[in-house]
Structure formats: C-alpha cells, structure tokens
Design an enzyme around this catalytic site. Structure first.
Site, short mmCIF file in Angstrom:
data_model
loop_
_atom_site.label_atom_id
_atom_site.label_comp_id
_atom_site.label_asym_id
_atom_site.label_seq_id
_atom_site.Cartn_x
_atom_site.Cartn_y
_atom_site.Cartn_z
N GLN A 94 -18.70 4.96 27.63
CA GLN A 94 -19.79 4.74 28.60
C GLN A 94 -21.11 5.04 27.87
O GLN A 94 -21.78 6.02 28.14
CB GLN A 94 -19.59 5.66 29.81
CG GLN A 94 -20.44 5.30 31.02
CD GLN A 94 -20.12 3.95 31.62
OE1 GLN A 94 -18.96 3.56 31.69
NE2 GLN A 94 -21.14 3.21 32.04
N LYS A 191 -10.88 -11.09 24.46
CA LYS A 191 -10.28 -10.30 25.56
C LYS A 191 -11.29 -10.13 26.70
O LYS A 191 -12.48 -10.00 26.46
CB LYS A 191 -9.89 -8.93 25.02
CG LYS A 191 -9.43 -7.94 26.07
CD LYS A 191 -9.22 -6.55 25.50
CE LYS A 191 -10.34 -5.61 25.83
NZ LYS A 191 -10.11 -4.22 25.44
C1 R5P Z 1 -12.19 -1.42 23.90
O1 R5P Z 1 -13.29 -1.87 23.75
C2 R5P Z 1 -11.55 -0.48 22.93
O2 R5P Z 1 -11.84 -0.83 21.61
C3 R5P Z 1 -10.05 -0.43 23.14
O3 R5P Z 1 -9.51 -1.70 22.85
C4 R5P Z 1 -9.72 -0.08 24.56
O4 R5P Z 1 -10.44 1.03 24.95
C5 R5P Z 1 -8.24 0.19 24.73
O5 R5P Z 1 -8.00 0.48 26.06
P1 R5P Z 1 -6.59 0.19 26.72
O6 R5P Z 1 -5.55 0.76 25.81
O7 R5P Z 1 -6.67 0.90 28.04
O8 R5P Z 1 -6.46 -1.27 26.92
#
Ligand code: R5P
Length: 297
Positions: A94, A191
C-alpha cells in the site's frame, strides 16, 4: 555493535548475528493477559551502535508494535544509532493511493519508524523501488535476485529456459534477472486482480516461453498469482515450472494450493519465518542472512 531481535524471525536474526561474529543481545518481551506487550532491553547500549531485526510479516500490527517498543527502549537506554533490519517490510504493497479515499499505509509506517528513532533501515526486495521515497532516513535496499540467479546457474537451468514475471509490475525484476543470467529470454504475464474480491485473472503472455519456465516474484501471499500463472503457462506448453519468490508471506491456504499446482518447486528466502505447519514438499528455503550481515558491517 549490539544486535537485538524481535520475536517474528529469530532464526534469521541468529544467523545474521553469527555471520557477524556476535551473539544476540538479551531483551524481554512480556505479554500481559490482555495481549499488550512490555519490552525491556537487558543489555548496556549507552553510546553503542545497535541493530534490531524484525520481520513485519503477519501478525503485522503486533510485530510492528513490538519493533516500535524495542526501538524506544534502545533510545531511552542511550543507543548511539539504531538500524532497523526489516527483512520483510509489512504494508509495502500500500505505497500509493490506488482508489480515492485510501490511506498510504507504507508512508504512515515510515513516519512512525522515523519518529520512534530508527536512524537507518535495511530492507529486502521492496515491492517497488519507489518505497524508499516514503522515508527521509537512509534506506539500504537489498535484493535476493542475485541469490536466485546463483541457484539457477548451480542447477544448470539455462538451456531451453525462460524467465517469467507473473505480472507487469515485475518487469524491472525480470529484466535484471535476465541480465544476471546471460540475457536469458523472458516473458511477462498480463495479470489483473479484482481489488474488491482479490481474485486473480490472467490470459495473456507477452514474450516467448520455453520448455522450462522460471517464475520470479517478490512475494507469495495467497499463492493465487502463482497458481494462475502456472496454469496459463502449462496451457501454453511449458513443461517444468519453477518459482523463485523472495518473501513467503503464505496467507490463506497458499501452501496447499502451491503444493497442488502445476509448479515443480517453490524457492523462497528466510525473510519471513515459515513455521512447520506452512512447510510443504515443493518448498525450498534460501537464506538472506549473509547479504544482510554484509549490509550491517
Ligand atoms: C503483486 O504485485 C506482487 O508482486 C505479488 O505477485 C502478489 O502480491 C502475490 O499475491 P498473491 O500470492 O496473493 O497472489
């Protein structure tokens, strides 16, 4: 120099101290029946340079409060300087306002750390290099990418192999890794995450993928980003999918969905302590203790 550790990641703090040829200095963390903590420094620090190691991973708020109290205790005991080692910097995601009305939590934490008396910060793999800008004090930003590149070389992965960033935000990281690995080809997944539900979607890949793909990310939280990326890569012809992610946040049922996914191995580091109940057969843990000790020296 005296080195102290909070309770969130003592194994890493021990390793850092050992590498420096030091012992962890004693401190007491007493928890009252209502959950409040009382911290007491049990070593002489008057005029000393001090270091506090505390990963501010989950329970994030508790670990931050403990860190604030340790720093205050050190300051009141006359420490000359206080270096905060936050191998994982909680609230780093954040770091700006995504939607109107949101708080910039990373900035609030930076302000508190400065107010309580931290003189320097050492952090590993910050989500964005811009996070340094929320601090006025010196920030040493370490990265596990060189450790990952070394492991990839040792394993002999290189031929018919491509690096993959699971989201557009990881492009800088994937380009750096490619440079460290003799310009290994790389691809980036487009993504999207529903900010309200947290659900992850991905159906496009920019760049070419190979038989072996190595996904590189800064952290794994719920594990959904990796699972969705691995499924897409498998559909597009990847055979072996290996993951390197610095911070094993492992929220929700991440260990289970990673173990059940198309991923062959998941390499993380010890920036966050992984308890027994979150360990799984595909998991391998590399240590950042050496690079942190080097930065402290
Ligand atoms: C996102 O921008 C980060 O680089 C990670 O890909 C993300 O925080 C991973 O989160 P989660 O495992 O909950 O998908």
């Amino acid at each position: 120099m005296k080195i102290f550790s909070g309770t969130s990641n003592k194994p890493l703090a021990y390793k850092i101290a050992k590498t420096l040829g030091l012992k962890l200095s004693p401190l007491e963390v007493f928890i009252f029946s209502d959950g409040e903590k009382r911290v007491r420094i049990l070593d002489k620090v008057l005029g000393e340079d001090t270091v506090v190691v505390q990963s501010t991973s989950s329970p994030t708020d508790e670990n931050y409060m403990e860190l604030f109290f340790i720093v205050d205790g050190l300051k009141r005991s006359g420490a000359k300087s206080i270096t905060g080692v936050l191998p994982y910097f909680g609230y780093q995601r954040q770091d700006h306002v995504f939607r109107e009305g949101e708080a910039v939590s990373a900035k609030v934490i930076a302000q508190i750390l400065e107010t309580v008396g931290i003189s320097k910060l050492i952090a590993v793999e910050l989500h964005s290099i811009k996070i340094k800008e929320v601090f006025s004090l010196p920030v040493v930003h370490l990265s596990a990418l060189s450790l990952f590149a070394k492991t990839i070389k040792e394993k002999g992965w290189g031929k018919d192999c491509a690096l993959v960033s699971p989201d557009m935000g990881g492009i800088r990281r994937i380009k750096l890794m490619s440079e460290m690995l003799n310009n290994m080809p790389f691809a980036v997944i487009e993504k999207n995450r529903d900010l309200a539900s947290g659900e992850v979607f991905a159906d496009k890949i920019q760049g070419e993928i190979k038989k072996t793909v190595i996904i590189v990310d800064d952290m794994i939280s719920s594990g959904e980003t990796i699972v969705v990326a691995a499924k897409l890569l498998k559909e597009r012809g990847a055979q072996d999918i290996i993951v390197f992610a610095t911070h094993p946040v492992f929220s929700k049922d991440a260990p289970k969905i990673l173990q059940d996914s198309f991923v062959k191995s998941v390499y993380v580091t010890d920036t966050i302590f992984v308890p027994k109940n979150k360990q799984f057969p595909k998991l391998k843990v590399l240590s950042v203790a050496g690079m942190i000790a080097e930065a402290i020296r």
